[in-house]
Design an enzyme around this catalytic site. Structure first.
Site, PDB file in Angstrom:
ATOM      1  N   LYS A 145      52.384  12.820  52.401  1.00 44.17           N
ATOM      2  CA  LYS A 145      53.561  13.189  53.186  1.00 44.17           C
ATOM      3  C   LYS A 145      53.147  14.079  54.363  1.00 44.17           C
ATOM      4  O   LYS A 145      52.044  14.621  54.402  1.00 44.17           O
ATOM      5  CB  LYS A 145      54.572  13.961  52.323  1.00 44.17           C
ATOM      6  CG  LYS A 145      55.240  13.120  51.247  1.00 44.17           C
ATOM      7  CD  LYS A 145      56.168  12.079  51.822  1.00 44.17           C
ATOM      8  CE  LYS A 145      56.870  11.286  50.729  1.00 44.17           C
ATOM      9  NZ  LYS A 145      55.946  10.394  50.029  1.00 44.17           N
ATOM     10  N   SER A 149      57.087   4.935  52.461  1.00 47.38           N
ATOM     11  CA  SER A 149      57.752   6.121  53.002  1.00 47.38           C
ATOM     12  C   SER A 149      57.071   6.665  54.255  1.00 47.38           C
ATOM     13  O   SER A 149      57.624   7.545  54.914  1.00 47.38           O
ATOM     14  CB  SER A 149      57.816   7.229  51.949  1.00 47.38           C
ATOM     15  OG  SER A 149      56.559   7.840  51.773  1.00 47.38           O
TER      16      SER A 149
END
Length: 245
Positions: free
Chosen positions: A204, A166
């Protein structure tokens, strides 16, 4: 002739490219244009591509290039000066597999090895971190790696092995070892280790949306996760990564 939404999106993409050097995510484009779904963004990008204003680069995630601007706006795409590019570029310590070592005399090799070993810092490896769907929280130390202080920031550090894709648009690949500076605060735009609900850890990019915290992936295949501040604990900020070949 462009519609208002098409022009707004084109200008937004150009502005983000000038500010950060990378195109905005589909979530960012959707929020900027106040659309309800990303399907509207897909339609706008397709229309801009058909009219020759944008080009999507094949086989690359989140790869959009602004080719030209409308004549009413000057018709040209400003070049991005190096000083304007502020995107995150990790300090990568590459493994030496498959690379021929430089030729040095025995004394030179011994001197360099002594200098490097005397400066090297031991960084504990604390298990795996998800760059994808969050996994279980950070584990106990499994082993350690030696790193030059040139690749570290001030303060205490630890390392985690990345699992998932991701964060590929930020240059962070599955199998990389990310080096994290321990801290419980971070600025918007920083790549962080976030502990969610005291049980899930993930890597993230941090975005603040009012009183909420958004955990943003660097891969358009993943949705941005927006959570209340009471559910997210910042465990550290990414400063370097080690890529093992």
């Amino acid at each position: 002739m462009l519609t208002r939404k098409q022009l707004d999106l084109l200008q937004f993409i150009q502005q983000r490219m000038r500010e950060s050097g990378v195109p905005p995510s589909f979530d960012e484009m959707k929020d900027a244009l106040d659309l309800r779904s990303k399907s509207g963004i897909h339609r706008l990008i397709t229309a801009l591509e058909e009219r020759g204003f944008l080009r999507r680069l094949p086989n690359r995630a989140r790869a959009i290039e602004v080719i030209r601007m409308p004549e009413t706006l000057g018709g040209h795409v400003p070049q991005v000066a190096p000083a304007e590019v502020r995107r995150f570029t990790p300090s990568v310590v590459e493994g030496g597999k498959g690379k021929a070592p430089p030729v040095r005399t025995t004394s030179a090799r011994m001197t360099q090895a002594t200098d490097e070993s005397s400066r090297a810092v031991s960084i504990p490896v604390m298990g795996r971190i998800a760059a994808g769907t969050p996994i279980s929280a950070i584990q106990e130390q499994s082993h350690s790696v030696m790193m030059s202080p040139d690749f570290l920031a001030g303060g205490e550090h630890y390392a985690l092995e990345v699992r998932g894709d991701s964060m590929i648009d930020a240059g962070i690949l599955d199998g990389d070892l990310v080096v994290i500076r321990k801290q419980d605060t971070a600025n918007t735009g920083d790549i962080i280790v976030a502990l969610i609900d005291d049980e899930e850890a993930t890597l993230k990019r941090l975005r603040r949306r009012g009183s909420s915290i958004a955990l943003e992936a660097a891969n358009p295949a993943y949705e941005t996760r927006v959570l209340g501040p009471d559910r997210v604990q910042i465990q550290g900020r990414l400063v370097s990564l080690v890529r093992r070949y």
